[in-house]
Design an enzyme around this catalytic site. Sequence first.
Site, PDB file in Angstrom:
ATOM      1  N   GLN A 112       0.810  -1.211   0.000  1.00 62.47           N
ATOM      2  CA  GLN A 112       0.000   0.000   0.000  1.00 62.47           C
ATOM      3  C   GLN A 112       0.845   1.263   0.000  1.00 62.47           C
ATOM      4  O   GLN A 112       1.755   1.426   0.804  1.00 62.47           O
ATOM      5  CB  GLN A 112      -0.932  -0.002   1.212  1.00 62.47           C
ATOM      6  CG  GLN A 112      -2.045   1.005   1.138  1.00 62.47           C
ATOM      7  CD  GLN A 112      -3.035   0.696   0.010  1.00 62.47           C
ATOM      8  OE1 GLN A 112      -3.110  -0.434  -0.473  1.00 62.47           O
ATOM      9  NE2 GLN A 112      -3.783   1.696  -0.409  1.00 62.47           N
ATOM     10  N   GLN A 127      -7.052  -6.452  -5.270  1.00 60.68           N
ATOM     11  CA  GLN A 127      -7.169  -6.862  -3.879  1.00 60.68           C
ATOM     12  C   GLN A 127      -8.232  -6.022  -3.181  1.00 60.68           C
ATOM     13  O   GLN A 127      -8.278  -4.801  -3.331  1.00 60.68           O
ATOM     14  CB  GLN A 127      -5.840  -6.694  -3.139  1.00 60.68           C
ATOM     15  CG  GLN A 127      -5.909  -7.186  -1.692  1.00 60.68           C
ATOM     16  CD  GLN A 127      -4.617  -6.990  -0.930  1.00 60.68           C
ATOM     17  OE1 GLN A 127      -4.336  -5.882  -0.486  1.00 60.68           O
ATOM     18  NE2 GLN A 127      -3.831  -8.051  -0.781  1.00 60.68           N
ATOM     19  N   CYS A 187      -2.705  -6.780   6.230  1.00 61.41           N
ATOM     20  CA  CYS A 187      -2.140  -5.438   6.373  1.00 61.41           C
ATOM     21  C   CYS A 187      -2.036  -5.069   7.849  1.00 61.41           C
ATOM     22  O   CYS A 187      -3.042  -5.067   8.564  1.00 61.41           O
ATOM     23  CB  CYS A 187      -2.986  -4.411   5.639  1.00 61.41           C
ATOM     24  SG  CYS A 187      -2.362  -2.715   5.805  1.00 61.41           S
ATOM     25  N   LYS A 201      -4.632 -13.265   1.278  1.00 58.02           N
ATOM     26  CA  LYS A 201      -3.306 -12.986   1.826  1.00 58.02           C
ATOM     27  C   LYS A 201      -3.422 -12.821   3.334  1.00 58.02           C
ATOM     28  O   LYS A 201      -4.208 -11.998   3.811  1.00 58.02           O
ATOM     29  CB  LYS A 201      -2.703 -11.731   1.202  1.00 58.02           C
ATOM     30  CG  LYS A 201      -1.234 -11.517   1.556  1.00 58.02           C
ATOM     31  CD  LYS A 201      -0.631 -10.399   0.719  1.00 58.02           C
ATOM     32  CE  LYS A 201       0.886 -10.339   0.910  1.00 58.02           C
ATOM     33  NZ  LYS A 201       1.286  -9.972   2.286  1.00 58.02           N
ATOM     34  N   ASN A 244       5.703 -15.446   1.395  1.00 58.84           N
ATOM     35  CA  ASN A 244       5.982 -14.013   1.323  1.00 58.84           C
ATOM     36  C   ASN A 244       6.798 -13.579   2.534  1.00 58.84           C
ATOM     37  O   ASN A 244       6.542 -14.016   3.648  1.00 58.84           O
ATOM     38  CB  ASN A 244       4.654 -13.253   1.254  1.00 58.84           C
ATOM     39  CG  ASN A 244       4.820 -11.747   1.309  1.00 58.84           C
ATOM     40  OD1 ASN A 244       4.134 -11.078   2.068  1.00 58.84           O
ATOM     41  ND2 ASN A 244       5.698 -11.187   0.518  1.00 58.84           N
ATOM     42  N   GLY A 245       7.806 -12.715   2.282  1.00 60.71           N
ATOM     43  CA  GLY A 245       8.561 -12.135   3.374  1.00 60.71           C
ATOM     44  C   GLY A 245      10.051 -12.389   3.311  1.00 60.71           C
ATOM     45  O   GLY A 245      10.491 -13.531   3.214  1.00 60.71           O
ATOM     46  N   ARG A 274       9.233  -5.597  -0.826  1.00 61.67           N
ATOM     47  CA  ARG A 274      10.386  -4.736  -0.578  1.00 61.67           C
ATOM     48  C   ARG A 274      11.611  -5.202  -1.355  1.00 61.67           C
ATOM     49  O   ARG A 274      12.390  -4.378  -1.849  1.00 61.67           O
ATOM     50  CB  ARG A 274      10.674  -4.674   0.920  1.00 61.67           C
ATOM     51  CG  ARG A 274       9.568  -4.004   1.732  1.00 61.67           C
ATOM     52  CD  ARG A 274       9.884  -4.003   3.223  1.00 61.67           C
ATOM     53  NE  ARG A 274      10.012  -5.357   3.729  1.00 61.67           N
ATOM     54  CZ  ARG A 274      10.677  -5.694   4.834  1.00 61.67           C
ATOM     55  NH1 ARG A 274      11.297  -4.753   5.528  1.00 61.67           N
ATOM     56  NH2 ARG A 274      10.740  -6.940   5.226  1.00 61.67           N
TER      57      ARG A 274
END
Length: 319
Positions: free
Chosen positions: A10, A69, A99, A139, A200-201, A225
């Site tokens: 976001q 999303q 989130c 997610k 993810n991550g 990222r």
Amino acid sequence: MPRLILAPMQGVLDPLMRELLTSVNDYDLCVSEFVRVVDQCLPEKLFYRLCPELLNQGRTRAGTPVRVQLLGQSPEYLAENAQLALKLGSHGIDLNCGCPSKTVNGSCGGASLLKDPELIYRATRALRQAAGKAVVSVKVRLGWACSSEAFEIADAVVQGGADEIAVHGRTKLDGYRAEKIDWVKIGELARALPIPVIANGEIWRAQDAERCVHLTQCAGLMVARGALGLPNLSRVIKQQAAPMGWPAVVALLQAYLALEDAQQRELYHIARIKQWLRFLMVQYLQALTLFERIKPIMEHTALCQAVNDYAQEHSDGTI
């Protein structure tokens, strides 16, 4: 190598950034920033603003499909907006249950749903019924405070009828602390669930991707990222390409500055370029020098000039 997905992030991985990064990568899918759903079916213009790729058959200019999303807590209105997004051309529907933003969680959205697996089930079920044959993905994080909640959360997604689940390997309270990443727990979920699991991550480099896949046996990887820190990350992972050199990164920054912000916000590129350089510092020592040069600049034309001057000064490749 499993599928590679450009994650929703976001306020960062917005349409312009998706356009730029998919032009130099081979992502299998992008997931849009969230569309916040409260108590109504939103107007089409909002979907086009947040996901202008819908005007191009749901794809970036480079051809990468984009999935809208949704974020919210009302199964009924999530379903109505999902039908509209699919009608407009979205490649499936994704539900945000991860989130960690205080603002989002304060309005009972995003990761706050992790505290109520029953609501995740009902929301997923509503999306499943609304989406027909289209893909429904969810997610999540490993839990709100403890990863012991992960299996109950994931089972709610499965029982709700989702086609796949993306798991961020930290709890909400973990935030984005690198030392908290738990790929092993994602692997436990991947072995236990009957649907594909996307990990993810903390995937910043090819070595991270290889280790994550080894530990999780996941069906896909989702990067955020890391995609900003290494602009050609997907090609590094999927094709064993060399990491993009710094001169090419500077050229990409120049290309980004040349992209038109549809909302004509004066500070848009100023904030985003500075933010992007902070991610680039993870991989490129030179990013700090450029960041220090542009840090005090608060006007778009001056910013463009500073970046162009920097590129010209180092045009012999000695950046």
